[in-house]
Motif scaffolding. Structure first.
Motif, PDB file in Angstrom:
ATOM      1  N   UNK A   1       0.858  -1.189   0.000  1.00 47.06           N
ATOM      2  CA  UNK A   1       0.000   0.000   0.000  1.00 47.06           C
ATOM      3  C   UNK A   1       0.894   1.238   0.000  1.00 47.06           C
ATOM      4  N   UNK A   2       0.292   2.380  -0.260  1.00 41.61           N
ATOM      5  CA  UNK A   2       1.043   3.626  -0.373  1.00 41.61           C
ATOM      6  C   UNK A   2       0.220   4.762   0.212  1.00 41.61           C
ATOM      7  N   UNK A  20      -4.941  -5.930   5.064  1.00 39.33           N
ATOM      8  CA  UNK A  20      -4.295  -5.754   6.369  1.00 39.33           C
ATOM      9  C   UNK A  20      -4.866  -6.709   7.405  1.00 39.33           C
ATOM     10  N   UNK A  21      -6.177  -6.793   7.478  1.00 45.30           N
ATOM     11  CA  UNK A  21      -6.811  -7.665   8.458  1.00 45.30           C
ATOM     12  C   UNK A  21      -6.439  -9.125   8.231  1.00 45.30           C
ATOM     13  N   UNK A  40      -8.788   9.812   5.790  1.00 44.51           N
ATOM     14  CA  UNK A  40      -7.824   8.776   6.153  1.00 44.51           C
ATOM     15  C   UNK A  40      -7.884   8.485   7.648  1.00 44.51           C
ATOM     16  N   UNK A  41      -7.937   9.557   8.444  1.00 46.56           N
ATOM     17  CA  UNK A  41      -7.994   9.387   9.897  1.00 46.56           C
ATOM     18  C   UNK A  41      -9.258   8.643  10.308  1.00 46.56           C
ATOM     19  N   UNK A  69      -2.858   1.291  10.937  1.00 52.24           N
ATOM     20  CA  UNK A  69      -2.255   1.739   9.682  1.00 52.24           C
ATOM     21  C   UNK A  69      -2.349   3.253   9.601  1.00 52.24           C
ATOM     22  N   UNK A  70      -1.234   3.921   9.360  1.00 49.38           N
ATOM     23  CA  UNK A  70      -1.229   5.381   9.282  1.00 49.38           C
ATOM     24  C   UNK A  70      -0.215   5.836   8.259  1.00 49.38           C
ATOM     25  N   UNK A  71      -0.379   7.087   7.816  1.00 47.88           N
ATOM     26  CA  UNK A  71       0.510   7.672   6.813  1.00 47.88           C
ATOM     27  C   UNK A  71       0.844   9.094   7.210  1.00 47.88           C
TER      28      UNK A  71
END
Length: 337
Positions: A170-171, A218-219, A322-323, A331-333
């Motif tokens: 992912x990106x 992810x899960x 996103x938040x 998962x965070x960016x």
């Protein structure tokens, strides 16, 4: 669909004519699905929880009904423009390093990574009547490598139930959006950065919503870490040596101490680097898929380039999404490049 979405495009220009090449049974299914106007001047249909085009719906159904996974298979998955070209090259080089120890005749020097690692939905299950594929699955050298943008819930049952491996990358959604918008703008005229951004924020993009796509893999990676390896593009860029070794270990072909001391890992990294790949004739000339020029798959490979495209209000809006959507997932960016 808001009327403003049709301001610059006629029905014919919207490419909803894809339905003309679809089998009648599949066409009736598609016509019963919700649809929205989106990227590439075409309609997207909400199928199995995600937005896809008509031709891809037929490909996915064919893939689900016919693909038989082998325990040795490796599937490389991602949202579009999230680093899958690079990951395909790295994985191919890692798995086949004993067959092509000499870099002088390595297949990656003469073939695009997408040719060496075919997509299920774009290269294999693309025949309109689903009677054959363009790839000889039975005679592929094992371990077979495949690529896909298909969400985890829509993967073939045999993939989920077999012991085959999945590597997902992912990106940062900011960079993903800008990269995908730039890509689509090269192959389809009149792309609006602002209008497409609004659709992206609503999840209306290829195999979107992007948050559900990422969270699905992810899960599963948390539940079955031996089955799915979940990577972030930014982490791979930051320490490619570490993650190349991690990929090899995940695929049960770890590097030996001798290989490490002989620079095998560094050779793979250099071979698959953006600089090397972009300058190869195999990636500079010719076309791939639906006559898409190969050079379009190699843009900048930078982190934080979105700051040159998105306004402060756009950044604020996507940051909130996103938040909200990734809250509690771990998962965070980074918002700041």
């Amino acid at each position: 669909m808001a009327s403003k979405d049709l301001t610059h495009f006629t029905e014919k220009q919207s490419k909803d004519v894809q339905l003309e090449a679809i089998g009648e049974e599949c066409k009736q299914l598609i016509l019963s699905l919700p649809k929205e106007y989106g990227f590439g001047n075409q309609y997207y249909y909400f199928f199995q929880g995600f937005w896809v085009t008509p031709s891809q719906i037929q490909s996915i159904i064919c893939f689900q009904n016919h693909f038989e996974a082998k325990d040795s298979d490796v599937v490389i998955a991602s949202m579009p423009k999230s680093g899958i070209t690079w990951l395909k090259a790295l994985t191919f080089a890692i798995i086949n390093r004993h067959h092509f120890s000499s870099l002088e005749n390595h297949p990656l020097l003469t073939s695009n990574p997408h040719e060496l690692v075919p997509f299920f939905e774009f290269n294999i299950y693309v025949d309109t009547i689903c009677q054959f594929t363009k790839v000889d699955l039975l005679n592929m050298i094992e371990p077979r490598l495949f690529g896909t943008h298909i969400p985890f819930p829509s993967l073939a049952k045999s993939i989920k139930e077999s012991n085959c491996k999945i590597i997902y990358i992912c990106r940062n959604p900011f960079d993903t959006y800008v990269s995908y918008w730039s890509f689509m703008n090269k192959i389809s005229l009149n792309q609006s950065l602002e209008d497409d951004f609004e659709r992206y924020c609503k999840g209306i993009c290829h195999v979107g919503p992007f948050w559900d796509h990422m969270l699905g893999y992810l899960k599963e990676s948390i539940a079955r870490p031996n089955k799915i390896l979940f990577l972030k593009y930014e982490d791979l860029k930051e320490d490619v040596n570490f993650h190349v070794k991690r990929i090899a270990e995940f695929l049960d072909c770890p590097f030996t101490r001798e290989e490490e001391s002989n620079g095998v890992i560094e050779n793979i990294i250099n071979l698959c680097s953006f600089k090397t790949m972009k300058e190869l004739d195999a990636n500079k000339f010719g076309s791939f898929g639906w006559n898409i020029e190969k050079k379009y798959y190699f843009r900048k490979a930078e982190i934080g380039d979105w700051i040159n495209y998105l306004s402060p209000s756009m950044v604020e809006k996507l940051s909130k999404i996103i938040e909200e959507k990734l809250s509690g997932s771990g998962l965070s960016f980074k918002v700041c490049p």
